[in-house]
Motif scaffolding. Structure first.
Motif, PDB file in Angstrom:
ATOM      1  N   GLU A 315      68.249  16.812  53.208  1.00 60.36           N
ATOM      2  CA  GLU A 315      67.892  18.091  53.212  1.00 60.36           C
ATOM      3  C   GLU A 315      68.854  19.192  53.217  1.00 60.36           C
ATOM      4  O   GLU A 315      68.539  20.293  52.640  1.00 60.36           O
ATOM      5  CB  GLU A 315      67.165  17.996  54.871  1.00 60.36           C
ATOM      6  CG  GLU A 315      65.927  17.304  55.022  1.00 60.36           C
ATOM      7  CD  GLU A 315      64.837  17.837  54.434  1.00 60.36           C
ATOM      8  OE1 GLU A 315      64.567  18.949  54.846  1.00 60.36           O
ATOM      9  OE2 GLU A 315      64.267  17.107  53.829  1.00 60.36           O
ATOM     10  N   LYS A 329      66.123  13.553  56.301  1.00 61.17           N
ATOM     11  CA  LYS A 329      64.733  13.403  56.776  1.00 61.17           C
ATOM     12  C   LYS A 329      64.139  11.921  56.580  1.00 61.17           C
ATOM     13  O   LYS A 329      63.953  11.683  55.146  1.00 61.17           O
ATOM     14  CB  LYS A 329      63.601  14.511  56.587  1.00 61.17           C
ATOM     15  CG  LYS A 329      62.351  14.533  57.492  1.00 61.17           C
ATOM     16  CD  LYS A 329      61.464  15.687  57.084  1.00 61.17           C
ATOM     17  CE  LYS A 329      62.052  16.938  57.563  1.00 61.17           C
ATOM     18  NZ  LYS A 329      62.104  17.148  59.063  1.00 61.17           N
ATOM     19  N   GLY A 334      59.551  10.911  59.253  1.00 56.72           N
ATOM     20  CA  GLY A 334      59.661  12.430  59.238  1.00 56.72           C
ATOM     21  C   GLY A 334      61.125  12.753  60.573  1.00 56.72           C
ATOM     22  O   GLY A 334      61.023  14.067  60.641  1.00 56.72           O
ATOM     23  N   ASP A 336      64.429  13.507  61.804  1.00 53.03           N
ATOM     24  CA  ASP A 336      65.849  14.283  61.405  1.00 53.03           C
ATOM     25  C   ASP A 336      66.900  13.319  61.686  1.00 53.03           C
ATOM     26  O   ASP A 336      67.139  12.992  62.731  1.00 53.03           O
ATOM     27  CB  ASP A 336      65.815  15.375  61.925  1.00 53.03           C
ATOM     28  CG  ASP A 336      64.760  16.670  61.480  1.00 53.03           C
ATOM     29  OD1 ASP A 336      64.597  16.552  60.290  1.00 53.03           O
ATOM     30  OD2 ASP A 336      64.407  17.486  62.192  1.00 53.03           O
TER      31      ASP A 336
END
Length: 384
Positions: A315, A329, A334, A336
């Motif tokens: 990201e 990610k 999903g 972080d």
């Protein structure tokens, strides 16, 4: 036994109306040590420091200096002195007069004052600074003069209330090393208040991590970083990736944790924090960014047996020299993640959108029984 310690707190409590700012705090600080109290704003650390200095009286418990209770003893009669964040040096006085101020207030004779000021300035590495005006000093020199003004009174304990907070970043980094060396050379016990974990870890012999009025853990910087005892310490000291999950199996020395967001993480069953935990128990899971290895997608070394394995999409890249990191990610959930960027240069050309394989050993996974974080309900610096 008591005289082995310069300072002790025994079940110290401080209430402000219905709010408890300091809640049953106990500690012992050995002679000649550098002891830091580390915590976020509003956790109670400055309230505790003010009680040590005598500016506030505890609602309960006892405070001992050199084995003697100081409850009810005025600040100017306690064998402590305090360096404030903004130093509070007198700009109309030269350096020698600033250092001599407390001695004059005590009525010490002129010859003794001159001798002790000279000796103290030499101890802090500024033997020729006496005639200088305060505005002629650098930021680091002002820090040393503020400390000298306290040391000349020969306190058993020197209290420091975030004294590096007003300095620029480069000077602050330099002063961490300076303060640690200075304390080692002069041998006076330092009690240092900070919200900056880097200051506490770099300078201290021992650190107390404070949260919502209580000590979560007291230990060496290495113990706090590598063997945190609570989820708060694991999350507050250093950086960590964090998940929540439930223990699915414990077998063959390994715990399998099913994440709330999906996927599985493995932890060594004997890992600190796993003791006594059972199948079905909800846990908080922590992994340090530097524990995670990176590989180009499909190269396979991070998918070896015994390793945790995930894939992540880049990201962002956060370049900070040796402390550079990659924000990713995780593809399956999903979630972080933050991973330390290897310094080999092999990943110099990665870009947002690239897919990387992530892996780490089970014994690098820290687990704790899941608890709701107790937030401090008061952040007013007057009682912080």
């Amino acid at each position: 036994m008591a005289d082995q310690f310069d300072l002790e707190c025994r079940d110290v409590v401080k209430n402000f109306g219905q709010f408890t700012a300091v809640d049953q705090v106990s500690l012992t600080i050995p002679q000649g040590s550098f002891f830091s109290i580390l915590g976020p704003s509003g956790c109670g650390k400055t309230t505790l420091l003010r009680m040590l200095a005598g500016f506030l009286e505890p609602s309960g418990g006892d405070i001992l200096i050199k084995g003697k209770s100081v409850l009810g003893v005025a600040p100017n009669r306690r064998p402590v002195n305090m360096v404030f964040q903004h130093l509070a040096l007198f700009p109309m006085m030269n350096v020698a007069d600033n250092v001599a101020y407390g001695l004059r207030r005590r009525g010490v004779d002129r010859a003794t004052i001159k001798s002790r000021v000279s000796e103290t300035l030499a101890r802090v590495g500024l033997p020729d600074a006496g005639p200088k005006q305060i505005n002629q000093l650098s930021g680091g020199q002002k820090q040393r003069i503020a400390i000298a003004r306290c040391l000349v009174l020969e306190p058993a304990v020197l209290l420091l209330d975030e004294p590096l907070g007003a300095l620029d970043l480069k000077l602050r980094e330099h002063m961490k090393v300076e303060l640690k060396q200075l304390q080692h050379e002069i041998g006076t016990t330092f009690v240092y208040i900070t919200h900056d974990q880097s200051e506490a870890l770099v300078m201290s012999d021992q650190v107390a991590v404070m949260n919502a009025g209580r000590f979560e853990q007291v230990g060496t910087p290495q113990e706090l970083y590598y063997r945190p005892q609570t989820p708060f310490v694991a999350g507050f000291v250093g950086e960590s990736n964090r998940w929540q999950g439930r223990i699915e199996t414990i077998a063959d020395g390994r715990a399998t944790i099913r994440l709330q967001s999906g996927g599985v993480i493995y932890a060594a069953a004997d890992q600190f924090g796993m003791s006594g935990q059972t199948v079905g128990q909800e846990v908080d899971v922590f992994v340090r960014p530097e524990a995670i290895s990176l590989e180009r997608q499909g190269q396979g070394t991070t998918n070896e047996p015994g390793l945790n394995h995930m894939q992540g999409r880049v990201e962002n890249l956060l370049f900070n020299g040796a402390a550079s990191s990659v924000q990713l990610k995780e593809l399956a959930t999903g979630h972080d993640m933050n991973v330390a960027l290897p310094q080999t240069g092999a990943f110099a050309d990665i870009r947002p959108g690239d897919i990387l394989d992530l892996g780490w050993k089970a014994d690098q996974t820290k687990c704790f029984p899941a608890v709701a974080t107790k937030a401090a309900s008061q952040t007013d610096e007057a009682i912080a």
